[in-house]
Design a protein around this motif. Structure first.
Motif: not given
Length: 654
Positions: A97, A300-305, A330-331, A355, A357, A384
């Motif tokens: 990741k 926070y959500r795992p697909d957040d940027v 996170a990313t 993108r 978030t 996004s």
């Protein structure tokens, strides 16, 4: 005497059902249940979070030690490692990741995975160990925004060394003072930083700082080669390149397990005396505050940027760049440059490109971007974004509305976060799916943080009345002491006039009818006008509410009749006026403030400038404005100013 609150703001923005559906805390009822749990079992509440959010090498059995107030201890018999919590525990599951998306000043993008970041940190940690750095040693980090700055901080944490990051915009004298006070063994810097197309000579400034004397504690200077063709001054035997230090070093480094209360870092913050205060944070309690708020405030959500625009030289960059995003896996985006280079669309372009978030920035940045036009964000795809954040100072309602409507498209909740270097993590902020927001209010404390507003006698004030913001119970991410100055710590934050029992934030605030908290300004930014005590932020908000005004800063100057006169420094959305046009606009704005707040708040003096004196981090230097307002000669250090030429313009303004 209470502080008068005069700002009225009744617009309410409820969370959308769509946002709430996927949120961690989905409703006001859930938020209230968490608060009730904390009220009923305070230690149990925090102990549960510490076990849930942190990975322990040796589990704690003690939660809160209050035997020596205000030197509170949390989880004092537990052991852990902060770097392990940010990196190792994500491996191998998140090995591939992206941990960091780094965008340089010129737009070059570098991406680093969790596995790669772990390797970089381990190699640099092994490099530090090879220089004799051990647990408890102090390491000063004077770096540009970069992956390497985060690596340096994480590597210190990995081996139990205490880092002290100094903002790359600080002068040689400021750097020297911090090196001496911390007793730093190592200084980590770069041959140069790059901001807005210009090279910042960090190594030359480091050499100047060391040459000022008193820095005999420094054994080695490690230099990251950021600018390929930039020659750096060099002292043989003391200086060494980063790449030479890590060459051939093992790619794994066993973490040094430290006590929960062992210091993680010292971060110097401004003091009212002018002497910087070395705020000392613990390892476990600090990290718990950072992780807990990363999950609650930013949902926070795992697909957040995630993108926090703060520099690592400030607490926001510590908590929400170097630590919390990594601790939750996170990313995140890290940006080297400034929002207006190569043009004023840079922030919006980056949000579109990466993108993003979750976007977390300062009101100063927002207001400066407002001045550049609402049409700019609309030229980019910002779809996004799902959450916006504000940090560093109170955000005035009009800037809040612009942020909400123009940047967030009216669909993104705004988390207006109140906290400080000393608190380590958010204290008062809306949880985005649970709490309806009001423009300009940081709303309600997070669960487990017990706040109140008191008067000068230490008694709670009634709703609608202003007073001093306090935190009534110790909390895990709280400052532990001031480095080498425990007496100043007690005097600054737990003053005897309030019985020494409350943490005094230094901010004035009031609660509205709904219990929402409004920050009115620093206690030392309270004006006493004809016996009325007015918060400067409220007058600033009124001024910025005028369609012609982009930004305003208000200070007081002594007045023989009223005690203090109100002086406003104003940046307009259009050109700076002169002559009769300026006089007419002064009259218009004075009448505007009288209409918005009342005649008592009318500025006695309004000065127009092309901008305001700010540090390179965007903080308005109000002490300089007070000096200008009094007509005095400027004798303060202005080396950290982004725009020193503005001082003469404001001195000449009428």
């Amino acid at each position: 005497m209470s502080i008068e609150s005069v700002l009225q703001e009744n617009r309410l923005f409820a969370p959308s059902a769509e946002f709430a559906a996927g949120a961690r805390v989905k409703s006001l009822a859930e938020y209230q249940a968490m608060c009730q749990h904390a009220e009923a079992d305070y230690e149990g509440f925090w102990a549960n979070l510490a076990r849930e959010h942190l990975t322990w090498h040796k589990p704690f059995t003690q939660v809160l030690d209050q035997s020596n107030p205000p030197f509170y201890k949390w989880f004092a018999d537990g052991e852990l490692n902060v770097s392990y919590n940010c990196l190792d525990r994500h491996l191998p599951d998140l090995a591939h990741k992206i941990a960091v998306i780094f965008e340089s000043d010129n737009g070059t993008v570098t991406k680093v995975t969790y596995a790669e970041l772990h390797r970089l940190v381990c190699q640099f940690a092994n490099g530090l160990k090879s220089l004799g750095v051990t647990k408890g040693d102090r390491v000063v980090v004077y770096m540009p925004m970069s992956i390497e700055a985060v690596v340096a901080m994480q590597a210190c944490a990995r081996i139990g060394a205490i880092h002290s990051v100094v903002f790359g915009g600080f002068s040689a004298k400021s750097l020297q003072e911090r090196i001496i006070d911390a007793g730093a063994k190592i200084v980590i810097t770069a041959n140069g930083g790059v901001r807005g197309g210009k090279i910042v000579p960090l190594k030359a400034t480091t050499d100047e700082a060391l040459a000022l004397g008193g820095c005999e504690c420094v054994e080695r200077v490690i230099v990251y080669k950021r600018v390929v063709h930039e020659d750096a001054p060099w002292t043989i035997g003391r200086d060494m390149w980063w790449h030479d230090l890590v060459k051939g070093k093992p790619e794994t480094c066993e973490p040094t397990w430290v006590n929960a209360e062992d210091p993680l870092f010292i971060l110097y913050t401004s003091g009212s005396t002018g002497k910087p205060k070395g705020v000392q944070h613990s390892s476990a309690g600090y990290l718990l505050g950072a992780v807990n708020t990363m999950l609650l405030t930013f949902d926070y959500r795992p697909d957040d940027v995630f993108w926090c625009t703060a520099d690592v030289g400030w607490i926001t960059g510590h908590s929400y760049v170097a630590y919390a995003p990594l601790a939750v896996g996170a990313t995140q985006v890290i940006f080297e440059g400034i929002p207006t280079y190569p043009d004023a669309g840079r922030f919006w372009q980056m949000i579109e490109r990466h993108r993003v978030t979750t976007f977390y920035t300062a009101p100063t940045a927002i207001r400066s971007l407002i001045k550049l036009g609402s049409d700019l964000p609309k030229q980019y795809n910002l779809s996004s974004l799902r959450l916006l954040g504000s940090v560093g100072e109170p955000i005035n309602p009009e800037a809040w509305m612009w942020y909400h409507e123009v940047v967030g498209g009216g669909r993104c909740p705004i988390v207006d976060t109140w906290w400080q270097t000393e608190t380590g993590s958010h204290m008062i902020t809306p949880l985005p799916a649970a709490i309806a927001t009001k423009p300009g209010s940081c709303t309600l404390p997070i669960p487990g943080i017990m706040v109140d507003i008191i008067d000068e006698a230490g008694e709670p004030v009634e709703k609608g009345k202003g007073g001093f913001l306090v935190i009534k119970k110790p909390f895990p991410s709280q400052v532990r002491t001031l480095w080498k100055d425990p007496e100043r710590f007690k005097k600054s934050y737990f003053p005897e006039e309030y019985g020494g029992k409350y943490y005094l934030a230094g901010d004035s605030a009031h609660k509205d009818a709904d219990g929402y908290i409004w920050i009115m300004g620093r206690i030392d930014d309270v004006l006493n006008v004809s016996g009325h005590r007015l918060g400067t932020m409220e007058i600033e908000s009124a001024l910025v509410g005028n369609s012609k005004v982009a930004e305003a800063a208000v200070v007081g100057r002594p007045d023989p009749i009223k005690g203090e006169a109100v002086v406003a420094f104003v940046v307009l959305k259009g050109a700076r006026p002169a002559g009769d046009e300026a006089k007419a606009l002064v009259a218009e704005l004075r009448d505007w403030v009288a209409k918005e707040i009342g005649a008592i708040a009318k500025p006695d003096d309004i000065r127009f400038g092309d901008n305001l004196p700010k540090t390179r981090s965007g903080k308005i230097m109000r002490r300089l404005l007070r000096t200008i307002a009094k007509g005095e000669q400027i004798t303060q250090d202005i080396s950290t100013l982004e725009n020193p030429a503005i001082l003469q313009q404001l001195q000449e303004a009428v």
